[in-house]
Every structure is written in C-alpha cells, then in structure tokens.
Design an enzyme around this catalytic site. Sequence first.
Site, PDB file in Angstrom:
ATOM      1  N   GLN A  75      21.808  33.875 -88.870  1.00 36.27           N
ATOM      2  CA  GLN A  75      23.231  33.825 -89.238  1.00 36.27           C
ATOM      3  C   GLN A  75      23.941  35.144 -88.976  1.00 36.27           C
ATOM      4  O   GLN A  75      25.172  35.221 -89.085  1.00 36.27           O
ATOM      5  CB  GLN A  75      23.376  33.486 -90.736  1.00 36.27           C
ATOM      6  CG  GLN A  75      22.853  32.134 -91.132  1.00 36.27           C
ATOM      7  CD  GLN A  75      23.722  30.983 -90.635  1.00 36.27           C
ATOM      8  OE1 GLN A  75      24.869  31.169 -90.231  1.00 36.27           O
ATOM      9  NE2 GLN A  75      23.169  29.788 -90.656  1.00 36.27           N
ATOM     10  N   GLY A  93      20.089  30.520 -80.818  1.00 35.64           N
ATOM     11  CA  GLY A  93      21.243  30.312 -79.958  1.00 35.64           C
ATOM     12  C   GLY A  93      22.352  29.498 -80.603  1.00 35.64           C
ATOM     13  O   GLY A  93      23.528  29.852 -80.513  1.00 35.64           O
ATOM     14  N   HIS A  94      21.989  28.416 -81.296  1.00 37.36           N
ATOM     15  CA  HIS A  94      23.035  27.468 -81.706  1.00 37.36           C
ATOM     16  C   HIS A  94      23.862  27.930 -82.896  1.00 37.36           C
ATOM     17  O   HIS A  94      24.803  27.251 -83.293  1.00 37.36           O
ATOM     18  CB  HIS A  94      22.453  26.062 -81.914  1.00 37.36           C
ATOM     19  CG  HIS A  94      21.643  25.860 -83.154  1.00 37.36           C
ATOM     20  ND1 HIS A  94      22.175  25.290 -84.291  1.00 37.36           N
ATOM     21  CD2 HIS A  94      20.354  26.124 -83.434  1.00 37.36           C
ATOM     22  CE1 HIS A  94      21.225  25.199 -85.212  1.00 37.36           C
ATOM     23  NE2 HIS A  94      20.107  25.710 -84.716  1.00 37.36           N
ATOM     24  N   THR A 100       6.865  27.634 -69.783  1.00 36.38           N
ATOM     25  CA  THR A 100       7.894  27.940 -68.784  1.00 36.38           C
ATOM     26  C   THR A 100       9.211  28.277 -69.476  1.00 36.38           C
ATOM     27  O   THR A 100       9.644  27.553 -70.375  1.00 36.38           O
ATOM     28  CB  THR A 100       8.088  26.722 -67.859  1.00 36.38           C
ATOM     29  OG1 THR A 100       6.826  26.388 -67.285  1.00 36.38           O
ATOM     30  CG2 THR A 100       9.090  27.012 -66.759  1.00 36.38           C
ATOM     31  N   CYS A 132      19.337  21.881 -93.345  1.00 34.61           N
ATOM     32  CA  CYS A 132      17.971  22.020 -92.842  1.00 34.61           C
ATOM     33  C   CYS A 132      16.947  21.520 -93.847  1.00 34.61           C
ATOM     34  O   CYS A 132      15.767  21.433 -93.563  1.00 34.61           O
ATOM     35  CB  CYS A 132      17.683  23.471 -92.492  1.00 34.61           C
ATOM     36  SG  CYS A 132      19.078  24.259 -91.687  1.00 34.61           S
TER      37      CYS A 132
HETATM   38  C1  LIG Z   1      19.609  27.838 -88.497  1.00 34.44           C
HETATM   39  C2  LIG Z   1      18.700  28.785 -89.156  1.00 34.44           C
HETATM   40  C3  LIG Z   1      17.326  28.798 -88.866  1.00 34.44           C
HETATM   41  C4  LIG Z   1      16.694  27.818 -87.909  1.00 34.44           C
HETATM   42  O1  LIG Z   1      17.054  28.131 -86.588  1.00 34.44           O
HETATM   43  P1  LIG Z   1      16.690  27.077 -85.414  1.00 34.44           P
HETATM   44  O2  LIG Z   1      17.093  27.824 -84.171  1.00 34.44           O
HETATM   45  O3  LIG Z   1      17.527  25.879 -85.683  1.00 34.44           O
HETATM   46  O4  LIG Z   1      15.234  26.817 -85.480  1.00 34.44           O
HETATM   47  C5  LIG Z   1      16.532  29.726 -89.501  1.00 34.44           C
HETATM   48  N1  LIG Z   1      17.048  30.599 -90.385  1.00 34.44           N
HETATM   49  C6  LIG Z   1      18.344  30.619 -90.687  1.00 34.44           C
HETATM   50  C7  LIG Z   1      18.869  31.618 -91.667  1.00 34.44           C
HETATM   51  C8  LIG Z   1      19.219  29.713 -90.098  1.00 34.44           C
HETATM   52  O5  LIG Z   1      20.503  29.725 -90.417  1.00 34.44           O
END
Ligand SMILES: *Cc1c(COP(=O)(O)O)cnc(C)c1O
Length: 391
Positions: free
Chosen positions: A183, A204-205, A244, A329
């Site tokens: 974050q 990334g997301h 890869t 999550c």
């Molecule tokens: C979103 C998030 C994750 C998980 O990341 P992914 O790339 O979706 O596996 C882990 N820790 C925190 C604090 C997150 O906000």
Amino acid sequence: MSVKTPVYLDYQSTTPVDPRVVTRMLPFFTERFGNAASVEHRFGWEAEEAVAQARERLATSIGAKPEEIVFTSGATESNNLAILGVAWAYRRKGDHLITVATEHKAVLDPFEAWRREGGQVTVLPVGRDGMLDLQRLEDAVTDRTTLVSVMAANNEIGVLQDLEAIGRIAKNRGVLFHSDAAQALGKIDLDMDAMGIDLLSFSGHKIYAPKGIGGLYVRRRNPRVRLAPQIFGGGHERGLRSGTLNVPAIVALGEAVFLARTEMTEEAERLRTWRDKLWTGLQRLGGVFLNGALEPRLPGNLNVSFDGVAGEKLLLGLQDLALSSRSACTTASDTPSHVLAAIGAETEAARAALRIGLGRFTTEAECAYAESRIVEEVKKLRVRAAWHAAV
Ligand SMILES: *Cc1c(COP(=O)(O)O)cnc(C)c1O
C-alpha cells in the site's frame, strides 16, 4: 453535479491500470514478445533490456540497486519468499520471527505456516491508533530472533508505521527487517538505507499496474540477506524465483512506479485535501469514529464507524458507491476484520466500519457525491433504528 455510478472508492483493494501504463506494455505482447532469458537473438535482448529498465526504475524509487530487485507474482508471493525464505535460511541461527496483529493475511499466514513447522512466532498487539509500540518490539526480540516483519501502510485503516525507528531497533539487535509495502510504494517516500529495511514487498495492482505482478527488494550488502528460494526451476532472478519473466507486466510495473514517483507529491496533496474534507463532512453527523490514527496515514484512506448503524445495512443502502466494509482479501465474509479487532474496535463497530479509498482517478464531484450519500443513508438508518426502539 454529475457522476457516473457506482463510484469506485475501493483503491486499497485494487486500482485500474493507468492508460499510460497500458500503452507502454502493449508492444510486449505482440511484436516485442521475446523471452528475457533468450540470450542468442534480438527478441530476447529487447525483452531483457525492457526488464532491466523496469528493474532500474523500481530500484531508484526506493534507493536500492537494480540487482536487489526480484520480480514475483505479487505482494503475497513476495511476503512468502521474504518470511519463509529468511526463516529457512537462518534456522540454525534462530527460529524466532516477530510480526504485528494488523498485518495482511499474506504475512500472518506464512508466520502461521512457520509456527506449524515448529518455529517460534510472536505477533505483537497495536494501540487503539493502530501503531506498534516500539518498546514492546524491543522487549520481544531474543537472541533466537532472525526477522521482524512490519507493514509500511495498513490496507484497511491506512495507518503508517514508523519504519525508521523499527529499522534502527532491528539493526541494533542484529535482526533482519521485512516490510510489506504493497500500500505504500509510490504513495509515501521509501528509502531502504535510511529506514534500515532489508526486505520490501510490493504489488503492481495497488499502483495502477496489472494484477499478478510484484516484487521483493532483497538487500545485497550491510548485510547481504540470504534467502531460501520457495520456487525452483531454471534459476531465474538469481535463483531466488524461477519461472519465465512476465515481461509485459514487468514493463507495466516499471512504468507505474515511475509515474507514481513523478506525480506522488501532487497526487498525495490532492487526495489528502479531499479526504480531509470528506472526514469533516461525515463528522457533522455526530457519533462518527475514525478507525486508526488520522496521521500518519495514507493520504487517500478513511476508515469510519457510525454509532447506531449496522455495517451490512449501510453497505446495502449504498450500492451506488463501491466501498468495502473490511479487507476484501479475507475470504470468510461475515467474520469481522482482524485489523479492527486488533485496534480494539468492538465487534459491532467493526461491522459498521466503512473503508473509503480515494485514488488517482477519483474526482472532487465523486467525493462530494459520496459524502452526501453516506450522510443521507446514515441519517435514514438512524431514524429507522430510533423508530424501532420506540415501538
Ligand atoms: C494487496 C495487498 C497484498 C497482496 O498483494 P497481491 O499482489 O494481491 O498478492 C499484501 N499486502 C498488502 C498490505 C496489500 O494491500
């Protein structure tokens, strides 16, 4: 005031890919599709060059060296590699790991896996403000401790931990310091040397790149961190993470972190202003509580509870806002958030909590719309609750 609904206010859950990032990654699906590990021809060289540039951009953004960046499938994988990788590699030195109750499940679950392997695990509590008590951390370190893992910014309540102070304690006690910065990267300043961070996870997301790409910073000197790989086969990423490389996604991540760094100050200021305005507006309702400290906090995050209002009912009434009542999550949908439980918000308050996440494509009109809709809905539910109590 015209806004398109539903209004997306869940930027801590995920972000859309920035169109500039999409433009940059697209050629790597088609004409520049090479395997970055193919050293015999131009297709491979082009891919390898693009990966090298992305690696450089990530390293620069956190004050690291390119060879200290390992690409993974996301922060979950990075956390697993950092935690279990250190736990296994240093097990003869000690088997004790320390973390915090408000961490993401992608940290807490690998800790639990280590405990099941017979290792020692300490999960520290936080205060009502969501902050880790540094004295408790000092007291928890033993001569068998090898790693302390504390997130940079919380994904539910947005609270920022004092990384510099934690890094100092870790260094003084000869313990490695891992931070989950999913974050935080691109939202706040991160400097590996100044903060004494040895391992840093990112995704990334959460920063306008695609899902399924991320990475781990692994310190190479002072000290050189050893890791037991968790994925074998081919020896990519200096043997730490075989497979890869996802070249288009890596290019996207590099571009996303470059844009985030370039626009960070301006974006943070804008989101903080609108966030504070929204918080001021919601407080006029009375009986409104902020979960976690207001500062230090991610600029675009609010997590609020309302007296006399059940969270599920509030969310049901707010279908025109894409909000979350807890971490997306966590799969079990009716368990209250472990983060809100850890800061001592009672179960009822935890259920009524709304996480509001503003981001790059949020507009001022959307903030104003969200404020008026939440105020309207809370008032309606309170009137109804009072009427039920009266009959
Ligand atoms: C979103 C998030 C994750 C998980 O990341 P992914 O790339 O979706 O596996 C882990 N820790 C925190 C604090 C997150 O906000």
